[in-house]
Design a protein around this motif. Structure first.
Motif, PDB file in Angstrom:
ATOM      1  N   PRO A  73       0.841  -1.464   0.059  1.00 31.16           N
ATOM      2  CA  PRO A  73       0.311  -0.581  -0.369  1.00 31.16           C
ATOM      3  C   PRO A  73       0.953   1.779  -0.198  1.00 31.16           C
ATOM      4  N   ASP A  74       2.063   1.329   0.868  1.00 27.26           N
ATOM      5  CA  ASP A  74       2.694   2.712   1.144  1.00 27.26           C
ATOM      6  C   ASP A  74       3.593   2.876  -0.044  1.00 27.26           C
ATOM      7  N   GLU A  75       3.848   2.061  -1.246  1.00 27.52           N
ATOM      8  CA  GLU A  75       4.734   2.050  -2.235  1.00 27.52           C
ATOM      9  C   GLU A  75       3.974   2.565  -3.167  1.00 27.52           C
ATOM     10  N   LEU A  76       2.718   1.532  -3.509  1.00 28.16           N
ATOM     11  CA  LEU A  76       1.404   2.521  -4.124  1.00 28.16           C
ATOM     12  C   LEU A  76       0.922   3.760  -4.107  1.00 28.16           C
ATOM     13  N   ARG A  77       0.815   4.359  -2.978  1.00 26.20           N
ATOM     14  CA  ARG A  77       0.364   5.395  -2.983  1.00 26.20           C
ATOM     15  C   ARG A  77       2.085   6.927  -3.374  1.00 26.20           C
ATOM     16  N   ARG A  78       3.307   6.032  -2.709  1.00 27.90           N
ATOM     17  CA  ARG A  78       4.566   6.645  -3.187  1.00 27.90           C
ATOM     18  C   ARG A  78       4.370   6.388  -4.557  1.00 27.90           C
ATOM     19  N   ALA A  79       3.765   5.362  -5.520  1.00 26.62           N
ATOM     20  CA  ALA A  79       4.381   5.397  -6.619  1.00 26.62           C
ATOM     21  C   ALA A  79       3.454   7.128  -7.705  1.00 26.62           C
ATOM     22  N   VAL A  80       1.894   6.828  -7.282  1.00 26.05           N
ATOM     23  CA  VAL A  80       1.467   7.404  -7.508  1.00 26.05           C
ATOM     24  C   VAL A  80       2.207   8.909  -7.498  1.00 26.05           C
ATOM     25  N   ARG A  81       2.503   9.665  -6.525  1.00 29.78           N
ATOM     26  CA  ARG A  81       2.495  11.071  -6.384  1.00 29.78           C
ATOM     27  C   ARG A  81       4.227  11.226  -7.036  1.00 29.78           C
TER      28      ARG A  81
END
Length: 220
Positions: free
Chosen positions: A111-119
């Protein structure tokens, strides 16, 4: 600033899972969902998202073709695509990057990696993990030598140095340390190289570095 996301995947459960996660993130909003490539292209043109999370394998128009249409549409110049797949060894990763995708994630992403990727992608950067860069290298390693790549004469000597380091997978901070310049200066050189080359982001700079012959597979 809120990042606007379009989810494109033919599996409703995948869209529901990613959608639920992103909707609970304060600075990210899901503006639309799509179950096919055609729907993704239509939704992108209607909603103008900052980021599209694009499944590669979808019925009808697949994710690669949809990515190419979105990235080739001048009206969607501000939209970035992250391609999704089940396995990191997906044979279509290189094709997706060539189509204009700015990054690549597996569906097992944390989850945290997905959020970081989007940003990161929304900010104009690219997601190029060592494994993805390795696939680009492998693709070019299979090609016969020669052929006359695209000239980089339009770049300054320093910009050529920077592009070579970008192709090596270095971040702006790592480029700054390698060249003894500030991170801001490194970012400026990358931004100028992208603009002069007429490409969308760092992912396409890597492709250009190999196509031009600036970097060769045995250099990696």
């Amino acid at each position: 600033m809120t990042v606007r996301v379009l989810l494109a995947d033919d599996q409703a459960l995948v869209r529901a899972g990613f959608g639920s996660l992103l909707r609970r993130t304060r600075d990210i909003t899901v503006v639309a969902e799509a179950g096919t490539g055609d729907e993704a292209v239509r939704a992108a043109r209607e909603h103008r998202p900052d980021v599209v999370l694009m499944d590669i394998r979808m019925p009808g128009l697949d994710g690669i073709a949809a990515t190419k249409r979105i990235c080739g549409d001048p009206a969607l110049a501000g939209t970035r695509v992250i391609v999704l797949t089940t396995f990191e060894t997906d044979e279509y990763v290189f094709a997706a990057l060539r189509a204009g995708a700015s990054g690549f994630l597996t569906k097992e992403v944390e989850p945290d990696e997905l959020r970081r990727a989007v940003r990161v992608v929304a900010a104009g950067e690219a997601l190029l993990s060592p494994s993805v860069t390795a696939r680009v290298v492998t693709e070019f390693a299979r090609r016969p030598p020669g052929g006359g790549g695209r000239s980089l004469d339009f770049l300054t000597a320093r910009e050529v140095e920077v592009v070579r380091l970008v192709a090596g997978g270095l971040s702006n901070e790592e480029i700054a340390r390698a060249l003894f310049i500030s991170p801001l200066t490194a970012k400026t050189h990358v931004t100028r190289a992208i603009a002069k080359a007429g490409v969308r982001d760092r992912a396409q700079l890597v492709i250009l570095a190999y196509e031009s012959g600036l970097v060769r597979p045995n250099d990696a």
